[in-house]
Design an enzyme around this catalytic site. Structure first.
Site, mmCIF file in Angstrom:
data_model
loop_
_atom_site.group_PDB
_atom_site.id
_atom_site.type_symbol
_atom_site.label_atom_id
_atom_site.label_comp_id
_atom_site.label_asym_id
_atom_site.label_seq_id
_atom_site.Cartn_x
_atom_site.Cartn_y
_atom_site.Cartn_z
ATOM 1 N N LYS A 41 5.991 -9.488 -11.261
ATOM 2 C CA LYS A 41 4.994 -8.734 -10.584
ATOM 3 C C LYS A 41 3.747 -10.115 -10.287
ATOM 4 O O LYS A 41 3.842 -10.912 -10.646
ATOM 5 C CB LYS A 41 4.263 -7.996 -12.361
ATOM 6 C CG LYS A 41 5.061 -7.554 -12.439
ATOM 7 C CD LYS A 41 4.001 -6.892 -14.280
ATOM 8 C CE LYS A 41 4.833 -5.966 -15.052
ATOM 9 N NZ LYS A 41 4.157 -5.483 -16.514
ATOM 10 N N ASP B 49 -3.038 -2.756 1.673
ATOM 11 C CA ASP B 49 -1.907 -2.529 1.618
ATOM 12 C C ASP B 49 -0.952 -3.235 2.664
ATOM 13 O O ASP B 49 0.413 -3.217 1.751
ATOM 14 C CB ASP B 49 -1.754 -1.337 1.065
ATOM 15 C CG ASP B 49 0.015 -0.985 0.084
ATOM 16 O OD1 ASP B 49 0.058 -1.535 -0.569
ATOM 17 O OD2 ASP B 49 0.189 0.393 0.805
#
Length: 145
Positions: free
Chosen positions: A107, A54
């Site tokens: 996105k 992440d």
């Protein structure tokens, strides 16, 4: 980075600037795990692997924005899918690579892989493969109000 003191970051860099918003190998991170990141004895906890993935995805988006490959502004992880292939031994070197798989409007879909350095035959062990969907919100959506 969130893992300060838990892992030793050896190197983190953009290997090639993105071309048309894409790159074969965008980010490469080399790190060394320590004993204090284990879940089971001598094995790095899976949550640490997800944390690395992440954080590196966020760094990749930051670098893509700086290169103009994706729109400016903050980005957030809205989906992180991690597939664990082999456990990571503690006290080992780990390489993390990131690829921009696709980008559409706000996105960005990233492909992330954690793997071992090559052995004598030039082979790597794949520890984790992941995808991260990063979204840049519309103006005013990040105020927390």
């Amino acid at each position: 980075m969130l893992w300060a003191g838990k892992l030793r970051c050896v190197q983190m860099e953009m290997l090639r600037p993105p071309i048309d918003g894409r790159s074969a190998d965008l980010i490469l991170l080399e790190l060394a795990t320590k004993r204090n990141v284990c879940g089971h004895p001598k094995l790095v906890h899976g949550g640490i692997s997800a944390l690395i993935i992440d954080n590196v995805a966020g760094y990749a988006i930051f670098k893509l924005k700086a290169a103009g490959a994706v729109p400016a502004g903050p980005a957030f992880t809205v989906n992180l899918n991690v597939n664990y292939r082999k456990p990571i031994p503690s006290m080992s070197a780990v390489i993390c690579s990131v690829k921009l798989q696709s980008h559409e409007r706000k996105k960005s879909l990233l492909e992330i892989k954690l793997y071992s350095p090559p052995d004598e035959q030039g082979d790597n062990l794949t520890y984790c493969e992941a995808t991260a969907l990063m979204v840049t919100p519309s103006a005013g959506q990040t105020t927390g109000a």
